[in-house]
Scaffold this motif. Structure first.
Motif, PDB file in Angstrom:
ATOM      1  N   GLY A 168      37.636  38.392 -57.182  1.00  0.00           N
ATOM      2  CA  GLY A 168      37.615  37.412 -55.878  1.00  0.00           C
ATOM      3  C   GLY A 168      36.179  37.009 -55.349  1.00  0.00           C
ATOM      4  N   ASP A 169      36.174  37.218 -54.112  1.00  0.00           N
ATOM      5  CA  ASP A 169      35.187  36.587 -53.531  1.00  0.00           C
ATOM      6  C   ASP A 169      33.820  37.575 -53.795  1.00  0.00           C
ATOM      7  OD1 ASP A 169      36.365  34.594 -52.027  1.00  0.00           O
ATOM      8  OD2 ASP A 169      37.326  36.226 -50.654  1.00  0.00           O
ATOM      9  N   ASN A 170      34.046  38.661 -54.373  1.00  0.00           N
ATOM     10  CA  ASN A 170      32.982  39.742 -54.697  1.00  0.00           C
ATOM     11  C   ASN A 170      32.093  39.295 -55.933  1.00  0.00           C
ATOM     12  OD1 ASN A 170      34.054  40.960 -52.338  1.00  0.00           O
ATOM     13  ND2 ASN A 170      33.785  42.916 -53.142  1.00  0.00           N
ATOM     14  N   VAL A 171      32.049  38.001 -55.995  1.00  0.00           N
ATOM     15  CA  VAL A 171      31.250  37.335 -57.260  1.00  0.00           C
ATOM     16  C   VAL A 171      30.042  36.713 -56.634  1.00  0.00           C
ATOM     17  CG1 VAL A 171      31.225  36.263 -59.398  1.00  0.00           C
ATOM     18  CG2 VAL A 171      32.930  37.708 -58.810  1.00  0.00           C
ATOM     19  N   LEU A 172      28.965  37.024 -56.695  1.00  0.00           N
ATOM     20  CA  LEU A 172      27.754  36.342 -56.277  1.00  0.00           C
ATOM     21  C   LEU A 172      26.950  35.645 -57.138  1.00  0.00           C
ATOM     22  CD1 LEU A 172      26.390  39.228 -54.027  1.00  0.00           C
ATOM     23  CD2 LEU A 172      28.165  37.705 -53.340  1.00  0.00           C
ATOM     24  N   CYS A 173      27.135  34.326 -57.075  1.00  0.00           N
ATOM     25  CA  CYS A 173      26.320  33.372 -58.232  1.00  0.00           C
ATOM     26  C   CYS A 173      25.045  33.038 -57.567  1.00  0.00           C
ATOM     27  CB  CYS A 173      27.197  32.242 -58.616  1.00  0.00           C
ATOM     28  SG  CYS A 173      28.889  32.468 -59.247  1.00  0.00           S
ATOM     29  N   LEU A 174      23.919  33.502 -58.034  1.00  0.00           N
ATOM     30  CA  LEU A 174      22.481  33.247 -57.738  1.00  0.00           C
ATOM     31  C   LEU A 174      22.020  32.049 -58.320  1.00  0.00           C
ATOM     32  CD1 LEU A 174      21.242  36.775 -57.468  1.00  0.00           C
ATOM     33  CD2 LEU A 174      22.717  35.889 -56.045  1.00  0.00           C
ATOM     34  N   GLU A 175      20.793  31.531 -57.545  1.00  0.00           N
ATOM     35  CA  GLU A 175      20.007  30.307 -58.327  1.00  0.00           C
ATOM     36  C   GLU A 175      18.949  31.171 -59.128  1.00  0.00           C
ATOM     37  OE1 GLU A 175      18.780  27.846 -55.172  1.00  0.00           O
ATOM     38  OE2 GLU A 175      20.819  27.874 -54.334  1.00  0.00           O
ATOM     39  N   SER A 176      18.711  32.344 -59.182  1.00  0.00           N
ATOM     40  CA  SER A 176      17.542  32.797 -60.038  1.00  0.00           C
ATOM     41  C   SER A 176      17.710  34.369 -60.028  1.00  0.00           C
ATOM     42  CB  SER A 176      16.027  32.375 -59.659  1.00  0.00           C
ATOM     43  OG  SER A 176      15.679  33.065 -58.449  1.00  0.00           O
ATOM     44  N   PRO A 177      17.225  35.039 -61.252  1.00  0.00           N
ATOM     45  CA  PRO A 177      17.315  36.384 -60.988  1.00  0.00           C
ATOM     46  C   PRO A 177      16.315  37.237 -60.110  1.00  0.00           C
ATOM     47  CG  PRO A 177      16.965  35.812 -63.383  1.00  0.00           C
ATOM     48  CD  PRO A 177      16.794  34.529 -62.371  1.00  0.00           C
ATOM     49  N   ALA A 178      15.273  36.577 -59.374  1.00  0.00           N
ATOM     50  CA  ALA A 178      14.625  37.009 -58.460  1.00  0.00           C
ATOM     51  C   ALA A 178      15.325  37.419 -57.081  1.00  0.00           C
ATOM     52  CB  ALA A 178      13.290  36.064 -58.035  1.00  0.00           C
ATOM     53  N   GLU A 179      16.413  36.792 -56.999  1.00  0.00           N
ATOM     54  CA  GLU A 179      17.515  37.027 -55.670  1.00  0.00           C
ATOM     55  C   GLU A 179      18.243  38.341 -55.990  1.00  0.00           C
ATOM     56  OE1 GLU A 179      20.074  33.799 -54.784  1.00  0.00           O
ATOM     57  OE2 GLU A 179      18.574  32.522 -55.883  1.00  0.00           O
ATOM     58  N   VAL A 180      18.209  38.947 -56.972  1.00  0.00           N
ATOM     59  CA  VAL A 180      19.101  40.050 -57.200  1.00  0.00           C
ATOM     60  C   VAL A 180      19.057  41.197 -56.261  1.00  0.00           C
ATOM     61  CG1 VAL A 180      19.933  41.681 -58.601  1.00  0.00           C
ATOM     62  CG2 VAL A 180      19.595  39.583 -59.671  1.00  0.00           C
ATOM     63  N   CYS A 181      17.991  41.739 -55.893  1.00  0.00           N
ATOM     64  CA  CYS A 181      17.914  42.842 -54.906  1.00  0.00           C
ATOM     65  C   CYS A 181      18.178  42.304 -53.447  1.00  0.00           C
ATOM     66  CB  CYS A 181      16.284  43.358 -54.877  1.00  0.00           C
ATOM     67  SG  CYS A 181      16.291  45.136 -54.985  1.00  0.00           S
ATOM     68  N   LEU A 222      24.467  33.591 -50.819  1.00  0.00           N
ATOM     69  CA  LEU A 222      25.334  34.608 -50.015  1.00  0.00           C
ATOM     70  C   LEU A 222      26.226  33.769 -49.000  1.00  0.00           C
ATOM     71  CD1 LEU A 222      22.927  37.401 -49.153  1.00  0.00           C
ATOM     72  CD2 LEU A 222      24.685  37.650 -50.684  1.00  0.00           C
ATOM     73  N   THR A 223      25.866  32.533 -48.681  1.00  0.00           N
ATOM     74  CA  THR A 223      26.740  31.655 -47.756  1.00  0.00           C
ATOM     75  C   THR A 223      28.133  31.873 -48.193  1.00  0.00           C
ATOM     76  OG1 THR A 223      24.861  30.477 -47.214  1.00  0.00           O
ATOM     77  CG2 THR A 223      27.221  29.538 -46.743  1.00  0.00           C
ATOM     78  N   PRO A 224      28.505  31.741 -49.233  1.00  0.00           N
ATOM     79  CA  PRO A 224      30.141  31.801 -49.488  1.00  0.00           C
ATOM     80  C   PRO A 224      30.860  33.195 -49.071  1.00  0.00           C
ATOM     81  CG  PRO A 224      29.087  30.662 -51.232  1.00  0.00           C
ATOM     82  CD  PRO A 224      27.976  31.185 -50.403  1.00  0.00           C
ATOM     83  N   PHE A 225      30.034  33.938 -49.675  1.00  0.00           N
ATOM     84  CA  PHE A 225      30.694  35.443 -49.314  1.00  0.00           C
ATOM     85  C   PHE A 225      30.651  35.731 -47.836  1.00  0.00           C
ATOM     86  CE2 PHE A 225      29.689  40.106 -48.744  1.00  0.00           C
ATOM     87  CZ  PHE A 225      31.027  40.608 -49.151  1.00  0.00           C
ATOM     88  N   ALA A 226      29.340  35.469 -47.043  1.00  0.00           N
ATOM     89  CA  ALA A 226      29.254  35.679 -45.582  1.00  0.00           C
ATOM     90  C   ALA A 226      30.385  34.872 -44.807  1.00  0.00           C
ATOM     91  CB  ALA A 226      27.907  34.992 -45.006  1.00  0.00           C
ATOM     92  N   GLU A 227      30.683  33.705 -45.133  1.00  0.00           N
ATOM     93  CA  GLU A 227      31.878  32.975 -44.620  1.00  0.00           C
ATOM     94  C   GLU A 227      33.144  33.630 -44.536  1.00  0.00           C
ATOM     95  OE1 GLU A 227      31.626  29.103 -46.373  1.00  0.00           O
ATOM     96  OE2 GLU A 227      29.879  28.495 -45.048  1.00  0.00           O
ATOM     97  N   VAL A 228      33.353  34.327 -45.795  1.00  0.00           N
ATOM     98  CA  VAL A 228      34.442  35.101 -46.026  1.00  0.00           C
ATOM     99  C   VAL A 228      34.471  36.220 -44.968  1.00  0.00           C
ATOM    100  CG1 VAL A 228      35.998  36.573 -47.626  1.00  0.00           C
ATOM    101  CG2 VAL A 228      34.890  34.241 -48.332  1.00  0.00           C
ATOM    102  N   ILE A 229      33.388  37.214 -45.059  1.00  0.00           N
ATOM    103  CA  ILE A 229      33.298  38.185 -44.334  1.00  0.00           C
ATOM    104  C   ILE A 229      33.538  37.869 -42.568  1.00  0.00           C
ATOM    105  CG2 ILE A 229      31.818  40.142 -43.374  1.00  0.00           C
ATOM    106  CD1 ILE A 229      32.761  40.477 -45.988  1.00  0.00           C
ATOM    107  N   PHE A 230      32.679  36.767 -42.194  1.00  0.00           N
ATOM    108  CA  PHE A 230      32.860  36.244 -40.737  1.00  0.00           C
ATOM    109  C   PHE A 230      34.155  35.928 -40.494  1.00  0.00           C
ATOM    110  CE2 PHE A 230      28.186  35.231 -41.407  1.00  0.00           C
ATOM    111  CZ  PHE A 230      27.436  36.470 -41.078  1.00  0.00           C
TER     112      PHE A 230
END
Length: 234
Positions: A168-181, A222-230
């Protein structure tokens, strides 16, 4: 292969600093390398839970990144999830009944089923029948909050749908691998209610030296996941 290199050379201490600064108590991290159990020689490698960046780095750099795979668009993530669900014991669960966090990174789908023969060959467990990925995930979620991180939007096209069906919402799609951590750290802070807005999250990540466009891209991811949490907290 780029993500372990980034972790080992620059990002792991920053990740720990984020958790420490936000009063995440006694964080410990285990690194696992997952390949293809059908075609790889080293489909599952597991370190130990460690509390210092130096020891974590040891297990990370010990991992052998085979770089093979069978070309089917699948990797044995379900084998890694099975191992974690059946062969790890964490203080947070034993003492406080609080689940740990699992962050898988990749750009393939899991296999739909895990063969009992693979389980016995790789891990040594004897089970009566093959297990579906959904069955394994249900058991895993008793002890872990699992996330799947896709390193960039291009690679998301080939695996996001299947992982969203599972997580579900626990999939994070990044813009680059440098964001992972930073994305992983941010997701923990959001889940633990250590930040109350995206602005506060950005300010927290800035304290680790994350600035400029990389900071902006992490926040966008992180915005889509953050909106779910908020929304849950309203």
């Amino acid at each position: 292969g780029e993500i372990p290199r980034l972790l080992a050379t620059s990002q792991l201490p920053k990740f720990m600093k984020v958790l420490m600064d936000c009063q995440i108590p006694d964080p410990q991290i285990l690194f696992m390398a997952v390949g293809d159990a059908i075609s790889d020689n080293a489909p599952l490698q597991v370190g130990q839970f460690e509390s210092t960046a130096e020891l974590m780095d040891k297990w990370l750099t010990y991992s052998y990144l085979e770089g093979g795979g069978g070309g089917s668009g699948e990797e044995s993530y379900e084998l890694g999830m099975y191992f974690l669900s059946m062969h790890t014991e964490m203080d947070c669960m034993v003492k406080r009944q609080k689940r740990g966090y699992l962050f898988m990174t990749g750009d393939e789908n899991p296999y739909p089923t895990l063969s009992r023969h693979i389980i016995e060959t790789v891990i040594g467990d004897s089970v009566d029948e093959d297990l579906s990925c959904e069955e394994i995930l249900a058991e895993l979620q008793k002890s872990y909050v699992p996330f799947f991180i896709i390193p960039d939007r291009q690679r998301a096209k080939r695996c996001e749908r299947r992982w969203r069906d599972l997580l579900g919402d626990n999939v994070l799609c990044l813009e680059s691998p440098a964001e992972v951590c930073f994305a992983a750290a941010g997701a923990i802070l959001l889940c633990e209610s250590r930040v109350s807005s995206l602005t506060e999250l950005a300010e927290t990540l800035e304290k680790t030296g994350l600035t400029g466009e990389l900071k902006n891209s992490v926040i966008r991811s992180l915005t889509p996941f953050a909106e779910v949490i908020f929304n849950r907290s309203l």
